[in-house]
Motif scaffolding. Structure first.
Motif, PDB file in Angstrom:
ATOM      1  N   TYR A 399       4.436 -27.156 -21.397  1.00  0.00           N
ATOM      2  CA  TYR A 399       4.836 -26.918 -20.002  1.00  0.00           C
ATOM      3  C   TYR A 399       5.249 -28.216 -19.322  1.00  0.00           C
ATOM      4  O   TYR A 399       6.309 -28.295 -18.680  1.00  0.00           O
ATOM      5  CB  TYR A 399       3.677 -26.265 -19.247  1.00  0.00           C
ATOM      6  CG  TYR A 399       3.881 -26.137 -17.759  1.00  0.00           C
ATOM      7  CD1 TYR A 399       4.861 -25.307 -17.233  1.00  0.00           C
ATOM      8  CD2 TYR A 399       3.076 -26.846 -16.864  1.00  0.00           C
ATOM      9  CE1 TYR A 399       5.041 -25.185 -15.857  1.00  0.00           C
ATOM     10  CE2 TYR A 399       3.246 -26.724 -15.497  1.00  0.00           C
ATOM     11  CZ  TYR A 399       4.221 -25.901 -15.005  1.00  0.00           C
ATOM     12  OH  TYR A 399       4.406 -25.781 -13.641  1.00  0.00           O
ATOM     13  N   PHE A 400       4.434 -29.261 -19.468  1.00  0.00           N
ATOM     14  CA  PHE A 400       4.733 -30.521 -18.786  1.00  0.00           C
ATOM     15  C   PHE A 400       5.878 -31.273 -19.455  1.00  0.00           C
ATOM     16  O   PHE A 400       6.614 -32.007 -18.784  1.00  0.00           O
ATOM     17  CB  PHE A 400       3.475 -31.390 -18.705  1.00  0.00           C
ATOM     18  CG  PHE A 400       2.472 -30.881 -17.716  1.00  0.00           C
ATOM     19  CD1 PHE A 400       2.746 -30.917 -16.359  1.00  0.00           C
ATOM     20  CD2 PHE A 400       1.277 -30.321 -18.131  1.00  0.00           C
ATOM     21  CE1 PHE A 400       1.843 -30.430 -15.435  1.00  0.00           C
ATOM     22  CE2 PHE A 400       0.356 -29.828 -17.221  1.00  0.00           C
ATOM     23  CZ  PHE A 400       0.645 -29.879 -15.867  1.00  0.00           C
ATOM     24  N   GLU A 401       6.074 -31.091 -20.753  1.00  0.00           N
ATOM     25  CA  GLU A 401       7.256 -31.681 -21.392  1.00  0.00           C
ATOM     26  C   GLU A 401       8.522 -30.986 -20.900  1.00  0.00           C
ATOM     27  O   GLU A 401       9.565 -31.616 -20.747  1.00  0.00           O
ATOM     28  CB  GLU A 401       7.128 -31.576 -22.912  1.00  0.00           C
ATOM     29  CG  GLU A 401       6.148 -32.598 -23.491  1.00  0.00           C
ATOM     30  CD  GLU A 401       6.115 -32.587 -25.004  1.00  0.00           C
ATOM     31  OE1 GLU A 401       6.537 -31.571 -25.600  1.00  0.00           O
ATOM     32  OE2 GLU A 401       5.657 -33.593 -25.580  1.00  0.00           O
ATOM     33  N   THR A 402       8.420 -29.677 -20.632  1.00  0.00           N
ATOM     34  CA  THR A 402       9.545 -28.955 -20.040  1.00  0.00           C
ATOM     35  C   THR A 402       9.856 -29.495 -18.652  1.00  0.00           C
ATOM     36  O   THR A 402      11.024 -29.695 -18.293  1.00  0.00           O
ATOM     37  CB  THR A 402       9.230 -27.449 -19.960  1.00  0.00           C
ATOM     38  OG1 THR A 402       9.057 -26.933 -21.278  1.00  0.00           O
ATOM     39  CG2 THR A 402      10.358 -26.691 -19.269  1.00  0.00           C
ATOM     40  N   LEU A 403       8.822 -29.757 -17.863  1.00  0.00           N
ATOM     41  CA  LEU A 403       9.037 -30.315 -16.526  1.00  0.00           C
ATOM     42  C   LEU A 403       9.677 -31.695 -16.597  1.00  0.00           C
ATOM     43  O   LEU A 403      10.559 -32.020 -15.797  1.00  0.00           O
ATOM     44  CB  LEU A 403       7.705 -30.403 -15.770  1.00  0.00           C
ATOM     45  CG  LEU A 403       7.106 -29.081 -15.284  1.00  0.00           C
ATOM     46  CD1 LEU A 403       5.818 -29.338 -14.516  1.00  0.00           C
ATOM     47  CD2 LEU A 403       8.090 -28.327 -14.399  1.00  0.00           C
ATOM     48  N   LEU A 404       9.244 -32.527 -17.558  1.00  0.00           N
ATOM     49  CA  LEU A 404       9.857 -33.850 -17.714  1.00  0.00           C
ATOM     50  C   LEU A 404      11.340 -33.719 -18.038  1.00  0.00           C
ATOM     51  O   LEU A 404      12.170 -34.468 -17.509  1.00  0.00           O
ATOM     52  CB  LEU A 404       9.156 -34.628 -18.833  1.00  0.00           C
ATOM     53  CG  LEU A 404       7.881 -35.380 -18.471  1.00  0.00           C
ATOM     54  CD1 LEU A 404       7.335 -36.126 -19.688  1.00  0.00           C
ATOM     55  CD2 LEU A 404       8.112 -36.361 -17.328  1.00  0.00           C
ATOM     56  N   ALA A 405      11.681 -32.774 -18.902  1.00  0.00           N
ATOM     57  CA  ALA A 405      13.090 -32.553 -19.242  1.00  0.00           C
ATOM     58  C   ALA A 405      13.863 -32.072 -18.025  1.00  0.00           C
ATOM     59  O   ALA A 405      15.014 -32.467 -17.802  1.00  0.00           O
ATOM     60  CB  ALA A 405      13.206 -31.542 -20.386  1.00  0.00           C
ATOM     61  N   GLN A 406      13.230 -31.224 -17.192  1.00  0.00           N
ATOM     62  CA  GLN A 406      13.897 -30.731 -15.989  1.00  0.00           C
ATOM     63  C   GLN A 406      14.098 -31.845 -14.967  1.00  0.00           C
ATOM     64  O   GLN A 406      15.136 -31.907 -14.310  1.00  0.00           O
ATOM     65  CB  GLN A 406      13.073 -29.591 -15.383  1.00  0.00           C
ATOM     66  CG  GLN A 406      13.089 -28.324 -16.216  1.00  0.00           C
ATOM     67  CD  GLN A 406      12.165 -27.250 -15.679  1.00  0.00           C
ATOM     68  OE1 GLN A 406      11.414 -27.485 -14.731  1.00  0.00           O
ATOM     69  NE2 GLN A 406      12.213 -26.068 -16.267  1.00  0.00           N
ATOM     70  N   ILE A 407      13.121 -32.731 -14.833  1.00  0.00           N
ATOM     71  CA  ILE A 407      13.260 -33.858 -13.909  1.00  0.00           C
ATOM     72  C   ILE A 407      14.407 -34.757 -14.341  1.00  0.00           C
ATOM     73  O   ILE A 407      15.148 -35.308 -13.523  1.00  0.00           O
ATOM     74  CB  ILE A 407      11.937 -34.652 -13.824  1.00  0.00           C
ATOM     75  CG1 ILE A 407      10.860 -33.805 -13.127  1.00  0.00           C
ATOM     76  CG2 ILE A 407      12.129 -35.973 -13.084  1.00  0.00           C
ATOM     77  CD1 ILE A 407       9.473 -34.399 -13.190  1.00  0.00           C
ATOM     78  N   ASP A 408      14.591 -34.887 -15.649  1.00  0.00           N
ATOM     79  CA  ASP A 408      15.640 -35.761 -16.172  1.00  0.00           C
ATOM     80  C   ASP A 408      17.033 -35.255 -15.830  1.00  0.00           C
ATOM     81  O   ASP A 408      17.978 -36.042 -15.724  1.00  0.00           O
ATOM     82  CB  ASP A 408      15.487 -35.882 -17.689  1.00  0.00           C
ATOM     83  CG  ASP A 408      16.263 -37.052 -18.255  1.00  0.00           C
ATOM     84  OD1 ASP A 408      16.195 -38.144 -17.674  1.00  0.00           O
ATOM     85  OD2 ASP A 408      16.956 -36.869 -19.275  1.00  0.00           O
ATOM     86  N   ILE A 409      17.183 -33.929 -15.638  1.00  0.00           N
ATOM     87  CA  ILE A 409      18.504 -33.369 -15.316  1.00  0.00           C
ATOM     88  C   ILE A 409      18.540 -32.825 -13.897  1.00  0.00           C
ATOM     89  O   ILE A 409      19.513 -32.179 -13.505  1.00  0.00           O
ATOM     90  CB  ILE A 409      18.884 -32.238 -16.307  1.00  0.00           C
ATOM     91  CG1 ILE A 409      17.895 -31.077 -16.212  1.00  0.00           C
ATOM     92  CG2 ILE A 409      18.962 -32.769 -17.726  1.00  0.00           C
ATOM     93  CD1 ILE A 409      18.287 -29.859 -17.025  1.00  0.00           C
ATOM     94  N   ALA A 410      17.492 -33.105 -13.112  1.00  0.00           N
ATOM     95  CA  ALA A 410      17.353 -32.482 -11.794  1.00  0.00           C
ATOM     96  C   ALA A 410      18.239 -33.139 -10.752  1.00  0.00           C
ATOM     97  O   ALA A 410      18.650 -34.292 -10.881  1.00  0.00           O
ATOM     98  CB  ALA A 410      15.897 -32.546 -11.334  1.00  0.00           C
ATOM     99  N   SER A 411      18.518 -32.380  -9.705  1.00  0.00           N
ATOM    100  CA  SER A 411      19.110 -32.914  -8.481  1.00  0.00           C
ATOM    101  C   SER A 411      17.954 -33.164  -7.511  1.00  0.00           C
ATOM    102  O   SER A 411      16.838 -32.684  -7.731  1.00  0.00           O
ATOM    103  CB  SER A 411      20.086 -31.899  -7.873  1.00  0.00           C
ATOM    104  OG  SER A 411      19.384 -30.758  -7.428  1.00  0.00           O
TER     105      SER A 411
END
Length: 564
Positions: A399-411
């Motif tokens: 779950y938290f690795e998914t969030l890290l990946a989302q932060i990396d591509i986030a606006s």
């Protein structure tokens, strides 16, 4: 090239031709070091970005979307007070330096005419944006306040007199090319000539000085060649060049940059394409400090938990040894004397090999045997518990690795939604109980080559709503196989092979595997998705998927985005 004095010269010409005579309608400060002026000129609104960012300082017309803070910063309020409704008289450059002046004319609170100037200094970590009274040169306010003990050269606080940065002993090449001939005679090699050009003329970064030195290696009149080269900055043909190492921008054909070239109509459009990911990623990192700390701490905690529990599970693998010792003590109990600290007994499970068994001299033979049986039962019972705990901790890690990946591509807007999600899940505290709940933003829309709408969720809240609520059951859902990434929906029940490929390209690009090749992507109809009860936002299970492999290409993504 760099945003040096030469590029500033070209950008000022573009801004002046487009904006001069327009009115400043709105002013926003969405980020700490950046301001947007909405200038209406020739019946069009132009969002003008003035950035005093230490790495990405620049001025341009930017169409990149931004989200304003709920409360405007003090600097933005001061700009609104003095500039909203004012007319932009002209945009000008200070000699050939990286300093741009936006001269405006408006009315003060008493209705008297007031001329104020926005001065953008693009000086790396010393970049700043000043609001100055044009008549008195008094600093009304500036985006970065610098105390006197940190800068003794000039005053960088409201109320002080604006003074230009210390001037270097260099020549503005657009005014004079004196000394160029001697530089060429004294420096026949490109590297040496480039260094001397940079030291002798104003506004040359290392790369632009090297470019001019390369141009001058060709035969011809040096002064004429240099003048022709400088004149190209007045009639730019903006382009992005993808080299073997990176992506660079240039105002016209650049001899020292070779690779795949994409041209643009304006310098501003080119800079939007160049900075869209660089500046957005930096803005996200600034706004995501607390969120990143929370995610990384939880990730570290759960990884350590798994490591510890696996060590305990490894110990449980030796449980049978305790059972055997207990059974041997029970079998040969008559041979054990109270007070003995150890005994050697034949192990009938191992060809009667002698086994040394430690004993407690405080316990009797039967109690020593029972002690080993108790250890055996405890370890055996722990196996099921440890496996379940390792499974739960692994789900947290995923779950938290998914969030890290989302932060990396986030606006920046996505960060607010990720913070909201972490608050809802109990990982972060509610900062303000009266604060309204963050409204989930819309997924990013793309259009395939045949016009089919494709939507991409950028965070778990978007993914949840997109996949489980808004998508039709017959739409096609895509996601990278066993890799954290975005949910992608192709709004078609029977997309073409090309559209399916483009959807897979989006899924791979907006994932942790963005920089990888041959990324596996699963796809299937939305009707096959299932969300387990109590699972975290964005988590789904499925079966019957088909997998294809694609290699992410940023230019394809940009094309799909432009189709919008």
């Amino acid at each position: 090239m760099s945003f040096d004095g030469l590029f500033t010269h070209a950008m000022v010409k573009e801004l002046n031709e487009t904006l001069s005579g327009g009115r400043i309608m709105k002013i926003h400060q969405p980020y700490a070091n950046e301001v947007f002026l909405v200038v209406r000129s020739n019946r069009k609104n132009y969002p003008v970005l003035l950035s005093a960012h230490p790495s990405f300082a620049r001025a341009q017309i930017s169409r990149i979307k931004y989200t304003n803070p709920q409360t405007a910063p003090n600097f933005a309020m001061m700009l609104r007070k003095h500039l909203e409704g004012s007319r932009l008289i002209r945009v000008e450059q200070v000699e050939n330096d990286r300093i741009i002046r936006f001269v405006t004319s408006g009315r003060d609170e008493l209705g008297d005419e007031e001329q104020t100037t926005l001065i953008l200094e693009m000086m790396g970590r010393h970049s700043n944006l000043f609001l100055v009274n044009e008549a008195t040169q008094q600093i009304i306010d500036l985006i970065k306040h610098v105390p006197a003990d940190q800068n003794r050269v000039r005053t960088l606080m409201p109320g002080g007199t604006y003074v230009l940065p210390p001037k270097q002993d260099v020549i503005n090449p657009f005014s004079s090319l004196d000394g160029l001939a001697n530089l060429i005679l004294d420096n026949p090699k490109v590297d040496g000539l480039a260094k001397e050009i940079q030291h002798h003329f104003q506004g040359f970064a290392r790369d632009s000085a090297y470019e001019l030195a390369t141009v001058l290696q060709e035969s011809g009149n040096a002064l004429t060649m240099t003048q022709d080269w400088l004149n190209k900055f007045n009639q730019p043909k903006p382009q992005l060049i993808t080299t073997e190492k990176n992506i660079a921008f240039a105002p016209f054909d650049w001899l020292t940059l070779t690779g795949k070239t994409v041209t643009f109509d304006t310098l501003s459009e080119m800079l939007d394409a160049y900075f869209s990911e660089k500046s957005e990623h930096d803005r996200v990192q600034q706004q995501a400090t607390i969120v990143l700390r929370t995610v990384r701490n939880e990730l570290k905690k759960n990884k350590n938990k798994i490591k510890k529990q696996r060590a305990e599970l490894e110990n449980a693998d030796h449980a049978d040894e305790f059972r055997i010792k207990g059974e041997l003590l029970t079998t040969y109990m008559s041979q054990i004397k109270r007070g003995t600290t150890q005994i050697e007994l034949p192990n009938y499970y191992d060809n009667n090999e002698m086994m040394t068994i430690p004993l407690s001299n405080q316990l009797g033979p039967s109690q020593n045997a029972q002690k080993y049986f108790t250890k055996y039962n405890k370890l055996k019972n722990s196996v099921k518990y440890l496996n379940s705990q390792i499974d739960l901790a692994q789900k947290e890690v995923d779950y938290f690795e998914t969030l890290l990946a989302q932060i990396d591509i986030a606006s920046p807007q996505d960060i607010a939604e990720i913070r909201e999600e972490l608050t809802q899940e109990g990982y972060m505290r509610v900062q303000n109980k009266k604060k309204q709940k963050t409204k989930v933003s819309q997924p990013e829309k793309f259009y395939a080559s045949d016009g089919t709408l494709i939507e991409v969720g950028k965070n778990n809240l978007q993914n949840e709503r997109l996949s489980m609520k808004t998508a039709n059951k017959s739409d096609i859902w895509l996601h990278t196989k066993d890799i954290p990434g975005s949910h992608v929906i192709i709004h078609s029940s029977e997309p073409s092979d090309e559209t399916l490929y483009e959807g897979a390209m989006l899924a791979a690009y907006f994932s942790k595997a963005r920089d990888s090749a041959n990324v596996p992507v699963d796809y299937l109809p939305v009707r096959r998705l299932r969300k387990p009860n109590g699972s975290k936002p964005g988590f789904v299970i499925f079966e019957g998927q088909t997998t294809i492999a694609v290699t992410p290409d940023s230019q394809v993504i940009q094309k799909l985005r432009q189709n919008n």
